[in-house]
Design a protein around this motif. Structure first.
Motif, PDB file in Angstrom:
ATOM      1  N   ASP A  88      39.718  23.097  31.101  1.00  0.00           N
ATOM      2  CA  ASP A  88      40.872  24.313  30.788  1.00  0.00           C
ATOM      3  C   ASP A  88      39.589  25.583  31.365  1.00  0.00           C
ATOM      4  O   ASP A  88      40.085  26.770  31.151  1.00  0.00           O
ATOM      5  N   LYS A  89      38.941  25.624  32.800  1.00  0.00           N
ATOM      6  CA  LYS A  89      38.433  27.157  32.915  1.00  0.00           C
ATOM      7  C   LYS A  89      39.378  27.757  33.297  1.00  0.00           C
ATOM      8  O   LYS A  89      38.778  28.805  32.978  1.00  0.00           O
ATOM      9  N   MET A  90      40.051  27.079  33.931  1.00  0.00           N
ATOM     10  CA  MET A  90      41.163  27.908  35.083  1.00  0.00           C
ATOM     11  C   MET A  90      41.703  28.874  34.298  1.00  0.00           C
ATOM     12  O   MET A  90      41.691  29.918  34.511  1.00  0.00           O
ATOM     13  N   GLU A  91      42.417  28.601  32.527  1.00  0.00           N
ATOM     14  CA  GLU A  91      42.971  29.303  31.518  1.00  0.00           C
ATOM     15  C   GLU A  91      42.310  30.982  31.197  1.00  0.00           C
ATOM     16  O   GLU A  91      42.595  31.809  31.447  1.00  0.00           O
ATOM     17  N   TRP A  92      39.922  30.343  31.179  1.00  0.00           N
ATOM     18  CA  TRP A  92      39.923  31.495  30.693  1.00  0.00           C
ATOM     19  C   TRP A  92      39.337  32.120  32.012  1.00  0.00           C
ATOM     20  O   TRP A  92      39.654  33.687  31.962  1.00  0.00           O
ATOM     21  N   ILE A  93      39.801  31.914  33.026  1.00  0.00           N
ATOM     22  CA  ILE A  93      39.049  32.461  34.570  1.00  0.00           C
ATOM     23  C   ILE A  93      40.029  33.758  34.815  1.00  0.00           C
ATOM     24  O   ILE A  93      39.533  35.035  35.077  1.00  0.00           O
ATOM     25  N   ILE A  94      41.732  33.162  34.681  1.00  0.00           N
ATOM     26  CA  ILE A  94      42.716  34.163  34.854  1.00  0.00           C
ATOM     27  C   ILE A  94      42.384  35.003  33.714  1.00  0.00           C
ATOM     28  O   ILE A  94      43.178  36.524  34.324  1.00  0.00           O
ATOM     29  N   GLN A  95      42.934  34.465  32.068  1.00  0.00           N
ATOM     30  CA  GLN A  95      43.102  36.052  31.740  1.00  0.00           C
ATOM     31  C   GLN A  95      41.541  37.067  31.130  1.00  0.00           C
ATOM     32  O   GLN A  95      42.350  38.080  31.548  1.00  0.00           O
ATOM     33  N   LYS A  96      40.883  36.423  32.058  1.00  0.00           N
ATOM     34  CA  LYS A  96      39.760  38.144  32.541  1.00  0.00           C
ATOM     35  C   LYS A  96      39.810  38.186  33.673  1.00  0.00           C
ATOM     36  O   LYS A  96      39.558  39.477  33.402  1.00  0.00           O
ATOM     37  N   ALA A  97      40.079  37.850  34.218  1.00  0.00           N
ATOM     38  CA  ALA A  97      39.949  38.174  35.554  1.00  0.00           C
ATOM     39  C   ALA A  97      41.349  39.389  35.747  1.00  0.00           C
ATOM     40  O   ALA A  97      40.992  40.815  36.275  1.00  0.00           O
ATOM     41  N   VAL A  98      42.145  38.966  34.602  1.00  0.00           N
ATOM     42  CA  VAL A  98      43.259  39.901  34.626  1.00  0.00           C
ATOM     43  C   VAL A  98      42.539  41.370  33.766  1.00  0.00           C
ATOM     44  O   VAL A  98      43.368  42.590  33.673  1.00  0.00           O
ATOM     45  N   GLU A  99      42.516  41.671  33.266  1.00  0.00           N
ATOM     46  CA  GLU A  99      41.636  41.853  31.990  1.00  0.00           C
ATOM     47  C   GLU A  99      40.464  42.851  33.239  1.00  0.00           C
ATOM     48  O   GLU A  99      40.808  44.305  32.379  1.00  0.00           O
ATOM     49  N   GLY A 101      41.724  43.432  35.902  1.00  0.00           N
ATOM     50  CA  GLY A 101      42.018  44.277  37.369  1.00  0.00           C
ATOM     51  C   GLY A 101      42.065  43.570  38.879  1.00  0.00           C
ATOM     52  O   GLY A 101      42.867  44.809  39.126  1.00  0.00           O
ATOM     53  N   ALA A 102      42.251  42.452  38.299  1.00  0.00           N
ATOM     54  CA  ALA A 102      42.371  41.386  39.637  1.00  0.00           C
ATOM     55  C   ALA A 102      43.943  41.852  39.517  1.00  0.00           C
ATOM     56  O   ALA A 102      45.029  41.616  38.835  1.00  0.00           O
ATOM     57  N   ALA A 103      45.121  41.677  41.034  1.00  0.00           N
ATOM     58  CA  ALA A 103      46.299  42.233  41.325  1.00  0.00           C
ATOM     59  C   ALA A 103      46.845  40.698  41.390  1.00  0.00           C
ATOM     60  O   ALA A 103      47.962  41.066  41.467  1.00  0.00           O
ATOM     61  N   ARG A 104      46.190  39.979  42.152  1.00  0.00           N
ATOM     62  CA  ARG A 104      46.530  38.433  42.197  1.00  0.00           C
ATOM     63  C   ARG A 104      45.371  38.087  42.388  1.00  0.00           C
ATOM     64  O   ARG A 104      44.239  37.894  42.307  1.00  0.00           O
ATOM     65  N   ILE A 105      45.729  36.121  41.581  1.00  0.00           N
ATOM     66  CA  ILE A 105      45.192  35.221  41.026  1.00  0.00           C
ATOM     67  C   ILE A 105      45.495  33.460  42.551  1.00  0.00           C
ATOM     68  O   ILE A 105      47.209  33.669  41.965  1.00  0.00           O
ATOM     69  N   VAL A 106      44.702  33.379  42.459  1.00  0.00           N
ATOM     70  CA  VAL A 106      44.999  32.586  44.374  1.00  0.00           C
ATOM     71  C   VAL A 106      44.186  31.135  44.059  1.00  0.00           C
ATOM     72  O   VAL A 106      43.079  31.123  44.314  1.00  0.00           O
ATOM     73  N   PRO A 107      44.997  30.191  43.263  1.00  0.00           N
ATOM     74  CA  PRO A 107      43.962  28.918  42.871  1.00  0.00           C
ATOM     75  C   PRO A 107      43.910  27.958  44.602  1.00  0.00           C
ATOM     76  O   PRO A 107      44.397  27.944  45.080  1.00  0.00           O
ATOM     77  N   ILE A 145      52.345  42.281  35.911  1.00  0.00           N
ATOM     78  CA  ILE A 145      51.364  41.021  35.028  1.00  0.00           C
ATOM     79  C   ILE A 145      50.850  40.782  36.682  1.00  0.00           C
ATOM     80  O   ILE A 145      51.847  40.752  38.151  1.00  0.00           O
ATOM     81  N   PRO A 146      49.541  40.110  36.895  1.00  0.00           N
ATOM     82  CA  PRO A 146      49.630  39.728  38.012  1.00  0.00           C
ATOM     83  C   PRO A 146      49.794  38.450  38.292  1.00  0.00           C
ATOM     84  O   PRO A 146      50.210  37.849  37.647  1.00  0.00           O
ATOM     85  N   GLN A 147      50.149  38.453  39.559  1.00  0.00           N
ATOM     86  CA  GLN A 147      51.120  36.697  39.468  1.00  0.00           C
ATOM     87  C   GLN A 147      49.096  35.939  39.728  1.00  0.00           C
ATOM     88  O   GLN A 147      48.689  35.756  41.053  1.00  0.00           O
ATOM     89  N   VAL A 148      49.560  34.245  39.091  1.00  0.00           N
ATOM     90  CA  VAL A 148      49.228  33.213  39.290  1.00  0.00           C
ATOM     91  C   VAL A 148      50.066  33.108  40.940  1.00  0.00           C
ATOM     92  O   VAL A 148      51.035  31.910  40.372  1.00  0.00           O
ATOM     93  N   SER A 149      49.696  32.131  41.924  1.00  0.00           N
ATOM     94  CA  SER A 149      50.156  31.679  43.361  1.00  0.00           C
ATOM     95  C   SER A 149      50.333  30.004  42.483  1.00  0.00           C
ATOM     96  O   SER A 149      49.587  29.537  41.798  1.00  0.00           O
ATOM     97  N   GLU A 150      50.675  29.383  43.941  1.00  0.00           N
ATOM     98  CA  GLU A 150      50.731  28.324  43.825  1.00  0.00           C
ATOM     99  C   GLU A 150      49.218  27.943  44.459  1.00  0.00           C
ATOM    100  O   GLU A 150      48.810  28.465  44.832  1.00  0.00           O
ATOM    101  N   VAL A 151      48.728  26.322  43.616  1.00  0.00           N
ATOM    102  CA  VAL A 151      47.475  25.812  45.056  1.00  0.00           C
ATOM    103  C   VAL A 151      47.615  26.182  46.286  1.00  0.00           C
ATOM    104  O   VAL A 151      49.145  25.575  46.622  1.00  0.00           O
ATOM    105  N   VAL A 152      46.648  26.678  47.280  1.00  0.00           N
ATOM    106  CA  VAL A 152      46.432  26.383  48.668  1.00  0.00           C
ATOM    107  C   VAL A 152      45.265  25.768  48.619  1.00  0.00           C
ATOM    108  O   VAL A 152      44.456  25.773  48.211  1.00  0.00           O
TER     109      VAL A 152
END
Length: 245
Positions: A88-99, A101-107, A145-152
């Motif tokens: 579940d590391k990705m969930e933590w990464i997304i939460q902290k990245a949003v905090e 200032g990340a505008a977009r997160i791409v897995p 709300i920063p967007q988490v894109s589809e996995v690429v």
């Protein structure tokens, strides 16, 4: 003061109608009443200070008291390209990245990723990840709300990053701390910055070469080897500090 996100069509001349899941949250979780104040953000560089005026089953009417410019967003767009981590590391990464200032997160699927998501699992994960991003945006008082894109795959991620002004690639085999500091400081002059983070197994050498061909700056974060969930947060923290006004 609590913050919620709205669509432009919900905004009237002097009032805003709150719809959707936020209605239940305001009424039954927060137990807010008529006269309570909230901030409403529309992802248009404005936030609306409002007073709750009327409650109904499917909506809440809020009266606009004041309109402010958004002061919580960085002027530089930060995009995190995160190699898929285990568990579940990705969930933590997304939460902290949003905090931070990340505008977009791409897995990103990379050669040394342990995780393999089929299409059905990936779709469910992306919905979950975007819900986490929305919750984190509210908590951090973000204006968007920063967007988490589809996995690429890695090639698609690098191609996407070519449209940004700078691409940073922290690499455990990189050397030259002073040069890395210099590169990071140059981010203050950029309108958009991408950060590519490898998974637990690190980057494959071919991936590093692809990133270089795309104009990526290979940097070091020091003599210690950082976990995948630490490396991205380190770069985002440095950039937030440099870019904050």
């Amino acid at each position: 003061m609590h913050r919620f996100f709205i669509k432009e069509e919900q905004i009237g001349q002097d009032e805003i109608w709150i719809r959707g899941g936020d209605v239940n949250h305001i009424k039954n979780v927060l137990r807010m009443k008529t006269g309570d104040k909230v901030f409403l953000s529309c992802e248009n560089d404005l936030e609306y200070e409002c007073s709750l005026e009327e409650f109904s089953e499917d909506g809440i009417r809020a009266r606009i008291l004041d309109i402010h410019g958004m002061e919580t967003e960085l002027k530089t767009e930060l995009v995190l390209y995160q190699g898929l981590p285990k568990g579940d590391k990705m969930e933590w990464i997304i939460q902290k990245a949003v905090e931070l200032g990340a505008a977009r997160i791409v897995p990103v699927r990379m050669k040394r990723c342990v995780v393999r998501l089929d299409e059905k699992k990936a779709e469910k994960k992306i919905r979950r990840w975007n819900a986490i991003a929305q919750s984190a945006a509210k908590q951090a008082r973000r204006g968007v709300i920063p967007q988490v894109s589809e996995v690429v795959d890695f090639q698609t991620a690098v191609k996407d990053a070519e449209g940004l002004d700078m691409l940073l690639v922290p690499y455990e085999e990189a050397r030259g701390m002073e040069e890395s500091r210099k590169i990071l400081r140059q981010g203050k002059k950029k309108a958009s910055i991408g950060i590519i983070i490898g998974p637990e197994g690190g980057f494959d050498r071919e991936e590093i070469e692809l990133a270089k061909e795309a104009g990526g700056d290979i940097i070091t974060l020091g003599k210690r080897i950082l976990r995948t969930e630490t490396a991205g947060m380190t770069v985002l923290s440095i950039l937030m500090f440099l870019l904050e006004e």
